[in-house]
Motif scaffolding. Structure first.
Motif, short mmCIF file in Angstrom:
data_model
loop_
_atom_site.label_atom_id
_atom_site.label_comp_id
_atom_site.label_asym_id
_atom_site.label_seq_id
_atom_site.Cartn_x
_atom_site.Cartn_y
_atom_site.Cartn_z
N SER A 38 0.71 -1.46 -0.27
CA SER A 38 0.39 0.22 0.03
C SER A 38 0.84 1.68 0.17
O SER A 38 0.34 2.27 -0.79
CB SER A 38 -0.75 0.61 1.13
OG SER A 38 -0.32 0.86 2.46
N ILE A 39 2.22 1.77 0.66
CA ILE A 39 2.95 2.36 0.83
C ILE A 39 3.33 2.53 -0.33
O ILE A 39 3.32 4.13 -0.99
CB ILE A 39 3.89 2.31 2.35
CG1 ILE A 39 3.64 2.49 3.25
CG2 ILE A 39 4.76 3.57 1.42
CD1 ILE A 39 2.55 3.77 3.79
N ASN A 40 4.14 2.07 -1.22
CA ASN A 40 4.28 1.49 -2.68
C ASN A 40 3.86 2.11 -3.61
O ASN A 40 4.16 2.61 -4.59
CB ASN A 40 5.60 -0.11 -2.74
CG ASN A 40 6.34 0.09 -1.84
OD1 ASN A 40 7.20 1.50 -1.71
ND2 ASN A 40 7.31 -0.79 -1.53
N ASN A 62 2.87 9.50 -3.85
CA ASN A 62 3.04 10.54 -2.94
C ASN A 62 4.21 9.56 -1.89
O ASN A 62 4.85 10.91 -1.16
CB ASN A 62 2.50 10.78 -2.43
CG ASN A 62 1.08 12.06 -3.21
OD1 ASN A 62 1.71 12.64 -4.35
ND2 ASN A 62 0.56 11.85 -3.20
N ASN A 63 4.32 8.68 -1.81
CA ASN A 63 4.89 8.11 -0.82
C ASN A 63 6.78 7.60 -1.23
O ASN A 63 6.92 7.17 -2.31
CB ASN A 63 4.72 6.86 -0.24
CG ASN A 63 2.93 6.98 -0.23
OD1 ASN A 63 3.09 8.19 1.09
ND2 ASN A 63 2.65 6.41 0.54
N TYR A 64 7.81 7.40 -0.47
CA TYR A 64 9.60 7.04 -1.14
C TYR A 64 9.62 6.17 0.30
O TYR A 64 10.02 7.16 1.26
CB TYR A 64 10.11 8.13 -1.17
CG TYR A 64 9.83 9.09 -2.41
CD1 TYR A 64 10.22 8.99 -3.51
CD2 TYR A 64 8.88 9.90 -2.44
CE1 TYR A 64 9.50 9.05 -4.96
CE2 TYR A 64 8.03 10.99 -2.84
CZ TYR A 64 9.03 10.28 -5.38
OH TYR A 64 8.84 11.17 -5.50
N PHE A 65 9.56 4.59 -0.06
CA PHE A 65 10.19 3.67 1.15
C PHE A 65 11.24 3.67 0.92
O PHE A 65 11.58 2.84 0.22
CB PHE A 65 8.91 3.21 1.78
CG PHE A 65 8.18 2.26 2.70
CD1 PHE A 65 8.73 2.45 3.92
CD2 PHE A 65 7.98 1.01 2.68
CE1 PHE A 65 8.59 1.93 5.01
CE2 PHE A 65 7.49 0.51 3.99
CZ PHE A 65 8.05 0.99 5.33
N LYS A 84 2.66 15.92 0.81
CA LYS A 84 1.82 16.48 0.52
C LYS A 84 1.75 17.04 -0.08
O LYS A 84 2.43 17.10 -1.14
CB LYS A 84 1.15 16.52 2.19
CG LYS A 84 1.76 16.04 3.53
CD LYS A 84 1.76 15.82 4.34
CE LYS A 84 2.06 17.44 5.68
NZ LYS A 84 1.99 17.19 6.62
N SER A 85 0.86 18.55 0.02
CA SER A 85 0.82 19.73 -0.62
C SER A 85 1.96 20.83 -0.65
O SER A 85 2.57 20.80 0.86
CB SER A 85 -0.72 20.04 -0.79
OG SER A 85 -0.52 20.87 0.60
N TYR A 86 1.88 21.76 -1.26
CA TYR A 86 3.18 22.92 -0.72
C TYR A 86 4.36 22.22 -1.15
O TYR A 86 4.59 23.17 -0.44
CB TYR A 86 2.16 23.61 -0.05
CG TYR A 86 0.51 24.82 0.16
CD1 TYR A 86 0.70 24.77 -0.45
CD2 TYR A 86 0.08 23.10 0.68
CE1 TYR A 86 -0.67 25.60 -0.81
CE2 TYR A 86 -0.82 23.78 1.05
CZ TYR A 86 -1.41 24.62 -0.25
OH TYR A 86 -3.25 25.11 0.24
#
Length: 175
Positions: free
Chosen positions: A54-56, A60-63, A83-85
């Motif tokens: 699920s993380i991969n 938006n995730n770098y695990f 996230k944003s910004y």
């Protein structure tokens, strides 16, 4: 993502092949997981596979797994969740207890923070740690993070309420 290296460590994408009995043992060890939110869950190989998957699957995730250069041992993980910004959360777990107190956390935080600012073009990273997790607090402070806030009575550990430090580091242009 390419491989990131320091003098002592290698960081590379954590995959389902890295879901091992050793990794699972970190999550079921009360000493290792005492400061992780995942301590509230029962961990099995199946649940760990699902978690990593699920993380991969979230772009938006770098695990990343943390590997020692000298032994090629998987000793922990570090994660950046954008996230944003141009802001992201960063979290770390050193699972191999024999590497605790050797500066691995600070080295990992420094390296991945620099990578996130440079390669991901992030402008701020945020982290949190429980008030009694002084090793984590020291590692973040040592690497340029500052305490941005404190949440009083925010978590429960062993039926007692504790606070959480909120930390951040803002990208600084190099002149």
């Amino acid at each position: 993502m390419s491989i990131i290296e320091t003098e002592r460590l290698i960081f590379t994408h954590l995959t389902l092949d890295d879901v091992t009995d050793t990794y699972l043992s970190w999550l079921v060890d009360p000493e290792i997981n005492s400061y992780l939110e995942s301590r509230h869950q029962e961990h099995t190989m199946e649940s760990l596979y699902k978690y990593v998957e699920s993380i991969n699957h979230n772009c938006n995730n770098y695990f990343l797994k943390i590997i020692t250069k000298n032994t090629h041992e998987h000793i922990g993980n570090i994660k950046v969740c954008t996230k944003s910004y141009q802001v992201a959360d960063i979290g770390i777990m050193i699972g191999a207890k024999n590497y605790w107190g050797k500066g691995i956390g600070a080295e990992s935080i420094t390296t991945i923070t620099d990578w996130a600012f440079t390669d991901l073009d992030l402008k701020k990273l945020e982290a949190g740690c429980y008030e009694q997790n002084l090793a984590s607090l020291r590692a973040f402070l040592k690497t340029g993070y500052v305490v941005e806030g404190f949440l009083q009575s925010h978590v429960v550990i062993d039926k007692k309420r504790y606070g959480c430090f909120l930390l951040g580091r803002v990208f600084q242009e190099r002149l």
